[in-house]
Design a protein around this motif. Sequence first.
Motif, PDB file in Angstrom:
ATOM      1  N   LEU A 156       0.961  -1.316  -0.049  1.00  0.00           N
ATOM      2  CA  LEU A 156       0.048   0.164  -0.118  1.00  0.00           C
ATOM      3  C   LEU A 156       0.692   1.395  -0.100  1.00  0.00           C
ATOM      4  O   LEU A 156       0.371   2.255  -0.882  1.00  0.00           O
ATOM      5  CB  LEU A 156      -0.760   0.004   1.283  1.00  0.00           C
ATOM      6  CG  LEU A 156      -2.003  -0.786   1.207  1.00  0.00           C
ATOM      7  CD1 LEU A 156      -2.886  -0.961   2.325  1.00  0.00           C
ATOM      8  CD2 LEU A 156      -2.910  -0.863  -0.066  1.00  0.00           C
ATOM      9  N   PHE A 157       1.907   1.124   0.994  1.00  0.00           N
ATOM     10  CA  PHE A 157       2.763   2.568   0.485  1.00  0.00           C
ATOM     11  C   PHE A 157       3.465   2.641  -0.638  1.00  0.00           C
ATOM     12  O   PHE A 157       3.577   3.826  -1.102  1.00  0.00           O
ATOM     13  CB  PHE A 157       3.806   2.284   2.004  1.00  0.00           C
ATOM     14  CG  PHE A 157       3.398   2.873   3.262  1.00  0.00           C
ATOM     15  CD1 PHE A 157       3.578   4.009   3.543  1.00  0.00           C
ATOM     16  CD2 PHE A 157       2.487   2.128   4.160  1.00  0.00           C
ATOM     17  CE1 PHE A 157       3.180   4.595   4.777  1.00  0.00           C
ATOM     18  CE2 PHE A 157       1.937   2.610   5.162  1.00  0.00           C
ATOM     19  CZ  PHE A 157       2.171   3.916   5.644  1.00  0.00           C
ATOM     20  N   TYR A 158       3.755   1.626  -1.178  1.00  0.00           N
ATOM     21  CA  TYR A 158       4.694   1.685  -2.410  1.00  0.00           C
ATOM     22  C   TYR A 158       3.692   2.324  -3.448  1.00  0.00           C
ATOM     23  O   TYR A 158       4.062   3.220  -4.051  1.00  0.00           O
ATOM     24  CB  TYR A 158       5.124   0.353  -3.063  1.00  0.00           C
ATOM     25  CG  TYR A 158       5.843   0.394  -4.407  1.00  0.00           C
ATOM     26  CD1 TYR A 158       7.112   1.159  -4.343  1.00  0.00           C
ATOM     27  CD2 TYR A 158       5.066   0.087  -5.440  1.00  0.00           C
ATOM     28  CE1 TYR A 158       7.643   1.318  -5.433  1.00  0.00           C
ATOM     29  CE2 TYR A 158       5.868   0.293  -6.736  1.00  0.00           C
ATOM     30  CZ  TYR A 158       7.117   0.731  -6.632  1.00  0.00           C
ATOM     31  OH  TYR A 158       7.433   0.944  -7.815  1.00  0.00           O
ATOM     32  N   GLU A 159       2.280   1.814  -3.673  1.00  0.00           N
ATOM     33  CA  GLU A 159       1.328   2.302  -4.398  1.00  0.00           C
ATOM     34  C   GLU A 159       1.005   3.749  -4.142  1.00  0.00           C
ATOM     35  O   GLU A 159       0.776   4.797  -4.823  1.00  0.00           O
ATOM     36  CB  GLU A 159       0.059   1.468  -4.230  1.00  0.00           C
ATOM     37  CG  GLU A 159       0.323   0.030  -4.719  1.00  0.00           C
ATOM     38  CD  GLU A 159       0.833  -0.012  -6.169  1.00  0.00           C
ATOM     39  OE1 GLU A 159       0.328   0.761  -7.011  1.00  0.00           O
ATOM     40  OE2 GLU A 159       1.656  -0.877  -6.538  1.00  0.00           O
ATOM     41  N   ALA A 160       1.117   4.235  -2.835  1.00  0.00           N
ATOM     42  CA  ALA A 160       0.830   5.556  -2.356  1.00  0.00           C
ATOM     43  C   ALA A 160       1.874   6.376  -2.877  1.00  0.00           C
ATOM     44  O   ALA A 160       1.761   7.534  -3.452  1.00  0.00           O
ATOM     45  CB  ALA A 160       0.624   5.648  -0.806  1.00  0.00           C
ATOM     46  N   LEU A 165      11.453   8.213  -2.578  1.00  0.00           N
ATOM     47  CA  LEU A 165      10.862   7.467  -1.604  1.00  0.00           C
ATOM     48  C   LEU A 165      10.480   5.949  -2.082  1.00  0.00           C
ATOM     49  O   LEU A 165       9.804   5.223  -1.378  1.00  0.00           O
ATOM     50  CB  LEU A 165       9.596   8.269  -1.137  1.00  0.00           C
ATOM     51  CG  LEU A 165       9.722   9.610  -0.303  1.00  0.00           C
ATOM     52  CD1 LEU A 165       8.506  10.199  -0.122  1.00  0.00           C
ATOM     53  CD2 LEU A 165      10.154   8.644   1.181  1.00  0.00           C
ATOM     54  N   THR A 166      10.529   6.091  -3.427  1.00  0.00           N
ATOM     55  CA  THR A 166      10.026   4.580  -3.948  1.00  0.00           C
ATOM     56  C   THR A 166      11.059   3.580  -3.974  1.00  0.00           C
ATOM     57  O   THR A 166      10.952   2.456  -4.367  1.00  0.00           O
ATOM     58  CB  THR A 166       9.537   4.713  -5.488  1.00  0.00           C
ATOM     59  OG1 THR A 166      10.675   5.093  -6.432  1.00  0.00           O
ATOM     60  CG2 THR A 166       8.551   5.635  -5.567  1.00  0.00           C
ATOM     61  N   GLY A 222      11.644   4.071   1.315  1.00  0.00           N
ATOM     62  CA  GLY A 222      10.253   3.867   1.379  1.00  0.00           C
ATOM     63  C   GLY A 222      10.036   2.552   2.316  1.00  0.00           C
ATOM     64  O   GLY A 222       9.001   2.678   3.220  1.00  0.00           O
ATOM     65  N   ALA A 223      10.804   1.649   2.103  1.00  0.00           N
ATOM     66  CA  ALA A 223      10.681   0.302   2.836  1.00  0.00           C
ATOM     67  C   ALA A 223      11.137   0.741   4.289  1.00  0.00           C
ATOM     68  O   ALA A 223      10.216   0.341   5.320  1.00  0.00           O
ATOM     69  CB  ALA A 223      11.664  -0.720   2.282  1.00  0.00           C
ATOM     70  N   LEU A 224      11.962   1.590   4.550  1.00  0.00           N
ATOM     71  CA  LEU A 224      12.365   2.069   5.976  1.00  0.00           C
ATOM     72  C   LEU A 224      11.135   2.684   6.718  1.00  0.00           C
ATOM     73  O   LEU A 224      10.998   2.479   8.009  1.00  0.00           O
ATOM     74  CB  LEU A 224      13.600   3.096   5.969  1.00  0.00           C
ATOM     75  CG  LEU A 224      13.908   3.470   7.258  1.00  0.00           C
ATOM     76  CD1 LEU A 224      14.383   2.560   8.156  1.00  0.00           C
ATOM     77  CD2 LEU A 224      15.276   4.502   7.185  1.00  0.00           C
ATOM     78  N   ILE A 225      10.435   3.634   5.818  1.00  0.00           N
ATOM     79  CA  ILE A 225       9.104   4.291   6.520  1.00  0.00           C
ATOM     80  C   ILE A 225       8.325   3.085   7.156  1.00  0.00           C
ATOM     81  O   ILE A 225       7.665   3.440   8.181  1.00  0.00           O
ATOM     82  CB  ILE A 225       8.561   5.250   5.600  1.00  0.00           C
ATOM     83  CG1 ILE A 225       9.580   6.409   5.331  1.00  0.00           C
ATOM     84  CG2 ILE A 225       7.298   5.697   6.087  1.00  0.00           C
ATOM     85  CD1 ILE A 225       9.124   7.237   4.239  1.00  0.00           C
ATOM     86  N   SER A 249       8.586  -7.134  -1.511  1.00  0.00           N
ATOM     87  CA  SER A 249       7.888  -5.991  -1.533  1.00  0.00           C
ATOM     88  C   SER A 249       7.904  -5.302  -2.961  1.00  0.00           C
ATOM     89  O   SER A 249       8.886  -5.635  -3.761  1.00  0.00           O
ATOM     90  CB  SER A 249       8.052  -4.818  -0.504  1.00  0.00           C
ATOM     91  OG  SER A 249       9.514  -4.298  -0.523  1.00  0.00           O
ATOM     92  N   SER A 250       7.318  -4.174  -3.391  1.00  0.00           N
ATOM     93  CA  SER A 250       7.188  -3.496  -4.544  1.00  0.00           C
ATOM     94  C   SER A 250       8.482  -2.747  -4.700  1.00  0.00           C
ATOM     95  O   SER A 250       8.935  -2.207  -5.842  1.00  0.00           O
ATOM     96  CB  SER A 250       6.058  -2.819  -4.691  1.00  0.00           C
ATOM     97  OG  SER A 250       4.933  -3.902  -4.738  1.00  0.00           O
ATOM     98  N   PHE A 251       9.293  -2.397  -3.374  1.00  0.00           N
ATOM     99  CA  PHE A 251      10.263  -1.281  -3.436  1.00  0.00           C
ATOM    100  C   PHE A 251      11.367  -2.034  -4.100  1.00  0.00           C
ATOM    101  O   PHE A 251      11.985  -3.189  -3.776  1.00  0.00           O
ATOM    102  CB  PHE A 251      10.870  -1.062  -2.027  1.00  0.00           C
ATOM    103  CG  PHE A 251       9.731  -0.263  -1.358  1.00  0.00           C
ATOM    104  CD1 PHE A 251       9.559   1.225  -1.607  1.00  0.00           C
ATOM    105  CD2 PHE A 251       8.613  -0.837  -0.600  1.00  0.00           C
ATOM    106  CE1 PHE A 251       8.698   2.036  -0.979  1.00  0.00           C
ATOM    107  CE2 PHE A 251       7.760  -0.029  -0.067  1.00  0.00           C
ATOM    108  CZ  PHE A 251       7.540   1.485  -0.211  1.00  0.00           C
TER     109      PHE A 251
END
Length: 280
Positions: A94-98, A123-124, A129-132, A205-207
């Motif tokens: 969800l965060f990657y998509e956001a 952030l991608t 991003g994964a760290l967040i 994940s997508s990252f």
Amino acid sequence: MSCLQTLQDYGLRAVGIGERLLPKSDFTLCDQVVLIGSGMIWNVYFATAALCMGFFASVAVALARNSRHGLLRKPAEWFIFIFRGSPLFIQFFLFYEAFTLLPREGITIPLGFTEITAETRWLTRAAAGALIVLFLNTTAYTGQIFHGALRAVPRGDLEAASAYGFTPWQTFRRVSFPTMLRLAWPAYTNEAIFLFHATTLVFFSSFPAWQQKGDALYYASYFADKTFNPFVSYPILAGFFILGSLGVIGLYGIAYRRLTRHLPRTARKPLRLRAATLVR
């Protein structure tokens, strides 16, 4: 190629130092150990950074969760409920998509320290991003652990502090906070180990792994795909994580002895390595 040469060429490849091309054939055990160990740099980075930032954030969440004011308590309760109630892998997705789709549609997302737009591509990447995601996840779990420990602080200690004339801040700094840490530390150690293991989910994940700067599972999967033999690279990966878990237990054990140094020896409960310690 000697093992020492392999270490020089690939020891820091995961962070962009050394040979850029991965070995294509004739893989040796040294190649696999060195490259998987190189990828562990990212797993240690994710775990260390998320735990350090999450520790201070989780204390704030625990205090808000314990507050009598609904404006502080309710957001903390929902934050803990959402991040503890949903799978970590779904949070990554969800965060990657956001971070990618919403800015592409012209929707900006304010984070306080920055604003996510089409230009914030950093952030991608997994390093940010994964760290967040890991930071928010461990903040929720640790916040709940600290909240439970905060509620378990003996009332007699608080009454004694009040009798000595301590202000609310002095009571928290000298009584509530140290006691909360001492009570929560075994469970917090378990959370630290779980988060360290959860860093492997970054690979799924997508990252993306930018310029093949992947984590340990990235290289273990590479060797398993090339050799069609998962019974070498994955046990090596498991060995690195076992060693890392022992390191976490050792470091947290030192901190725990520091937290309990004022107690009588008969009242100290040593933080020991047990099989149950490695289960959330």
